[in-house]
Design an enzyme around this catalytic site. Sequence first.
Site, PDB file in Angstrom:
ATOM      1  N   HIS A 238      44.212 -25.560 -26.717  1.00 48.83           N
ATOM      2  CA  HIS A 238      43.899 -24.484 -28.009  1.00 48.83           C
ATOM      3  C   HIS A 238      43.596 -25.318 -29.243  1.00 48.83           C
ATOM      4  CE1 HIS A 238      46.126 -22.573 -24.617  1.00 48.83           C
ATOM      5  NE2 HIS A 238      45.454 -21.564 -24.905  1.00 48.83           N
TER       6      HIS A 238
ATOM      7  N   HIS B 154      39.205 -20.493 -29.190  1.00 49.17           N
ATOM      8  CA  HIS B 154      40.700 -20.286 -28.744  1.00 49.17           C
ATOM      9  C   HIS B 154      41.453 -21.238 -27.645  1.00 49.17           C
ATOM     10  CE1 HIS B 154      44.320 -18.177 -27.392  1.00 49.17           C
ATOM     11  NE2 HIS B 154      43.990 -18.406 -26.475  1.00 49.17           N
TER      12      HIS B 154
ATOM     13  N   GLU C 122      66.483  -3.601 -26.884  1.00 50.25           N
ATOM     14  CA  GLU C 122      67.029  -4.787 -25.914  1.00 50.25           C
ATOM     15  C   GLU C 122      66.150  -5.852 -26.078  1.00 50.25           C
ATOM     16  OE1 GLU C 122      65.898  -1.414 -25.151  1.00 50.25           O
ATOM     17  OE2 GLU C 122      67.735  -0.376 -24.703  1.00 50.25           O
TER      18      GLU C 122
ATOM     19  N   HIS D 177      68.856   5.126 -14.286  1.00 51.55           N
ATOM     20  CA  HIS D 177      69.717   4.196 -14.749  1.00 51.55           C
ATOM     21  C   HIS D 177      70.294   3.461 -13.887  1.00 51.55           C
ATOM     22  CE1 HIS D 177      69.010   6.913 -18.172  1.00 51.55           C
ATOM     23  NE2 HIS D 177      69.901   6.293 -18.775  1.00 51.55           N
TER      24      HIS D 177
END
Length: 678
Positions: free
Chosen positions: A50, A281, A428, A490
């Site tokens: 890159h 890129h 999280e 859950h």
Amino acid sequence: MAALDAPVTENPALARQAEILARPPTPAWHMANAIRALAIDAVEAAKSGHPGMPMGMADVATALWSRFHKFDAADPRWPDRDRFVLSAGHGSMLLYALLYLTGHDGMGIEQIKQFRQLHSPAAGHPEFGMHPGIETTTGPLGQGISTAVGMALAERLLAARFGRSLVDHRTWVIASDGDLMEGISHEAAALAGHLGLSKLTVLYDQNHISIDGDTALAYSDDVHKRFAAYGWATKAIDGHDPQQINAALSFATRSRKPTLIACQTIIGLGAPTKAGTAATHGSALGAQEAAGAKAALGWNAPPFSVPDDLLTRWHEAGSRGAGTRRAWLKRLAHSNMRPEFERVMAGKLPDNWHEAVAALKQEFLDTKPKIATRQSSQKALEVLVPATPELIGGSADLTGSNLTLVKGMGQVSAGNFSGRYIHYGVREHGMTAAANGIALHGGLIPYTGTFFVFTDYMRPAIRIGAITRAHVIHVLTHDSIGLGEDGPTHQPIEHLASLRAMPHLHVYRPADAIEVAECWELAIRRNDGPSLLVLTRQALPTMRTEVTENCCSRGGYVLADADGPRAATLIATGSEVSIAMDARAALGAEGINVAVVSLPCWELFEVQDEAYRAAVLGSAPRIGIEAAGGFGWERWLGTDGVFIGMTDFGASAPYEILYRHFGITPEAIAAAVRKKLG
Ligand SMILES: Cc1ncc(C[n+]2csc(CCOP(=O)(O)OP(=O)(O)O)c2C)c(N)n1
Ligand SMILES: [Mg+2]
């Protein structure tokens, strides 16, 4: 296919590029061109890589590394160095060029020539451990900036403990459009703003280009408003103007908030036709474009060579911090905190830390509590927190459920970093990356907390932790249908299997209070990778009858052997071990003698010697029991074994009813054994 032929469009970046190239060259410009030339050459030689990002950010990186970034190439692990994180890891040649040019051992021109080749420290993306100047592994966009938040937080925490004379450094990040588009960057930036991590600076490579083309295709955030709303200071600059860059970096060092500097750059600056386009890129420029770029930059040196005068200037930048480091070493030598500082930075545990755990295990043995493993984990923390001052806890808004907070920890907040408990908020992913950053910074052992099912929200950062071998502990409660009424969203089903599939992770699912204490002990001791403690919501009996040995350290062991020759072996983990024990008792009453094996950590069991594993697993028919999907259990059960567990998502009901509904009961186990024995 004429309709698909893209029309030849103007490249609007070329006019700005021409204006930039016409500016009077400064010493910094020449230094930056050394980065550009090396990036071009390395990518051409590798035929992949890159080049665009290093070419675009070379001017910013030059200013940073030659004037602001505090480091000494002679000791890249000096504890009070600034941390530099290349979040846009695809631009790895930028970092390798900087390490080479500033004179770091182990990143010579030979290594640069080996860019992207096997065993080269100049790997495709920066890899922690491949060179001491690489602070973390980056490549998955968003991870680097979020790991850096953890590093900046670690700096504050350690400064509160050891004082500014030993801990006073900054964290610099180079991030790209992709980094800031990724969701995790939102979590991390919000946390950094909330905690007021003012020594964190993000240099945002705002080149308006990503792989699909113009970022306007998918991205119209007002980045300044966004970061201002998080509590950051922001600046916008021409990323090719040394004066503006220096002024912004200087501003960042004075800022009382974390700072984002949006650097308007041209990706692939110098490339005569491809600059400012996605074509630069992620692929080699090609011989013609590469030659054109060097001509445009006024770069005449042969490939992989940097003129002596430039190299000298760069080497001076590399030793700029030597005096500062020596002064710091002197302060350390005279500090009464030196032994403790050196201990934590070396990752060495305090003497006698495990005595408190040994006492706890004895207490569990004496009292045989019937409590949830999340509760015994809290009891373990009650002794571990005082015994290991480097332990830093936290939870993603589930403190009262994870039971991760114990007395005396104190809360970490913007104004107070002397505490030991971080309220990460409902973040999280950001929490996990921050914990990686805290661990990689050194000096602290972080643990996190959430429900086990939400490891799905943590997983990319858990993976970075595993790749970097970060010493992080994740406390994951509510680990099965045993959580009951909250239902299938859950209740983790596939999570154990999916996390056991990840290299370098230790997944612990302890069966009772004593195993919990043992697993915590192992997780604290393990300093070459992350550990997951997978814990129940529901109460479990204490089954162990001795504590002389840490049985979990072998990954699996015979908890209760058969009374007589084994008719079958029941192999279970966590909450299902006590169910297996009940089945053993029921079968025993019928004269069928079975053994129960607890298998809390597959990874550790796998590395035991063959004879031990064979003795534990036995040659009798094997029944595996786990309130989760059975994927992977063939490893222990063979083709002939029986697995009792889950084949679908769970359901909402009281947990005892769920265990019966899904057939994970002593009766079902006993029936399976009888059937097997025919
Ligand atoms: C999480 C993640 N998704 C996708 C990719 C693949 N990828 C690499 S770079 C990139 C985007 C490139 O745009 P930008 O981040 O602006 O970098 P630039 O091209 O400007 O250097 C993508 C999608 C990745 N590395 N990480
Ligand atoms: Mg971009």
